[in-house]
Enzyme design. Sequence first.
Site, mmCIF file in Angstrom:
data_model
loop_
_atom_site.group_PDB
_atom_site.id
_atom_site.type_symbol
_atom_site.label_atom_id
_atom_site.label_comp_id
_atom_site.label_asym_id
_atom_site.label_seq_id
_atom_site.Cartn_x
_atom_site.Cartn_y
_atom_site.Cartn_z
ATOM 1 N N PHE A 94 0.722 -1.220 0.074
ATOM 2 C CA PHE A 94 -0.098 -0.177 -0.106
ATOM 3 C C PHE A 94 1.102 1.204 -0.088
ATOM 4 C CE2 PHE A 94 -2.833 3.037 1.927
ATOM 5 C CZ PHE A 94 -3.804 3.143 1.188
ATOM 6 N N ASP A 165 6.936 -2.474 8.514
ATOM 7 C CA ASP A 165 5.502 -2.238 8.402
ATOM 8 C C ASP A 165 4.783 -3.344 8.601
ATOM 9 O OD1 ASP A 165 3.125 -1.419 7.342
ATOM 10 O OD2 ASP A 165 3.779 -0.376 5.684
ATOM 11 N N HIS A 168 -0.271 -5.269 8.677
ATOM 12 C CA HIS A 168 -1.075 -6.681 8.496
ATOM 13 C C HIS A 168 -0.562 -7.595 9.480
ATOM 14 C CE1 HIS A 168 -1.267 -5.597 3.942
ATOM 15 N NE2 HIS A 168 -1.665 -4.649 4.520
ATOM 16 N N GLN A 191 -6.664 0.866 11.340
ATOM 17 C CA GLN A 191 -7.769 1.434 10.213
ATOM 18 C C GLN A 191 -8.895 0.470 10.188
ATOM 19 O OE1 GLN A 191 -8.311 -0.350 6.959
ATOM 20 N NE2 GLN A 191 -9.522 1.081 6.264
ATOM 21 N N LYS A 194 -8.724 -3.285 9.221
ATOM 22 C CA LYS A 194 -7.444 -4.049 10.029
ATOM 23 C C LYS A 194 -7.920 -4.897 10.828
ATOM 24 C CE LYS A 194 -4.118 -2.002 7.517
ATOM 25 N NZ LYS A 194 -4.958 -1.110 6.629
ATOM 26 N N ARG A 223 6.385 18.844 22.559
ATOM 27 C CA ARG A 223 6.362 19.222 23.844
ATOM 28 C C ARG A 223 6.392 17.973 24.809
ATOM 29 N NH1 ARG A 223 0.596 22.302 25.997
ATOM 30 N NH2 ARG A 223 1.506 23.348 27.612
ATOM 31 N N TYR A 230 5.016 25.966 27.357
ATOM 32 C CA TYR A 230 5.207 25.621 26.063
ATOM 33 C C TYR A 230 6.790 25.775 25.363
ATOM 34 C CZ TYR A 230 0.522 27.089 26.427
ATOM 35 O OH TYR A 230 -0.916 26.636 26.967
ATOM 36 N N ARG A 240 -1.480 12.471 18.441
ATOM 37 C CA ARG A 240 -1.855 11.771 19.382
ATOM 38 C C ARG A 240 -3.260 11.083 19.188
ATOM 39 N NH1 ARG A 240 -0.252 17.054 21.634
ATOM 40 N NH2 ARG A 240 -2.534 17.698 21.282
#
Length: 396
Positions: A94, A165, A168, A191, A194, A223, A230, A240
């Site tokens: 993919f 990767d 799968h 996703q 999956k 951060r 900050y 996140r």
Amino acid sequence: MRRAMSAAPVLRSPLPAWPQYDDGERAGLTRALEQGQWWRMGGGEVDAFEDEFARYHGADHGLAVTNGTHALELALQVLGVGPGSEVIVPAFTFISSSQAAQRLGAVAVPVDIDPVTYNIDPVAAAAAVGPRTRAIMPVHIAGEVADMDALGKISADTGVPLLQDAAHAHGARWQGRRIGELDSVAAFSFQNGKLMTAGEGGAVLFPEAGLREEAFLRHSCGRPRTDRFYFHRTSGSNFRLNEFSAAVLRAQLARLDGQIDTREKRWPLLSGLLAEIDGVVPQGRDTRCDRKPHYMAMFRIPGLVEQQRNELVDRLVAAGLPAFAAFRVIYRSDGFWETGAPDVSVDDLARRCPNAEAVAADGIWLHHRTLLGTEKQIHEIAEIIAWALTESRSGR
């Protein structure tokens, strides 16, 4: 040879639905809702999921992120990939595998695959290593673990790190070792299609605490967790994961092993039935991959051209199967050439990647929920494929 049928066979009962859920997801969503903090910095679901997912895969350090593509991009960044560098990727995957590198300003270098497992060819990967190579990205296609022995040797000999990767490969094993025990960074996707899902989501497993800490900073805009004024230590973005998604994924993880057990029982049956159909070649398996989660039930029909394959997929879908054409080789999509492409032509790459070209043209895959069906349904699936292929060959 399987006997040709005149009437179209059918599934006599519906295949299992996907995604699957029960009171575990409902309880998790309620738990996340009622804790009163819905992002990871104030809640506990993401932290708990990271720990559970990492331990399940034999890793000491895990980080949950927004999706699988971001997981790859973040992992590549902490491995030092950026402008002026190269990342070796399989030509058959993919396109997120290459785009994650290209979005960092790196050049994606496609290489050929093994014609049996459809995974990256270690010999081709070794030949592509150059002075600008910063990572080699094996993709565990359909949950079939790439040759991590050969790839690990290449990494040790060249000093180029591996990035698995594993989009799968949730729950996969290589010679008894889990994905997190293979001495390299690994990225996962959650996703919607999956093996476990919250609609979207991703995770990265790290062999070292320092890599995880840098990834944490970069996934949270640079951060630190405790910062109130900050001071952003690094560049980064907001990758996140939210608390609701993490709560769902905790429930999904709890049933993953049982689902893998079922698919491991069903694939040998379906693979054997498919092999009896004239011209059908199921995806092979390296016996060193001793637990395969079967994200896809993949097979080829060598001799079909791409248009014939696509028409056959349409026929299977019309007959009620969740069938899909195999991935297009990454360099045959316009998006590959927008940025970070090697200075060669499509024809040059095609000559270098004959196996990837062949699988992309005549490969078909069925969604993993087919392997959660009954043995009777597996027989019905094979009958439908045999019938559809006969119809396609006859021109009807």
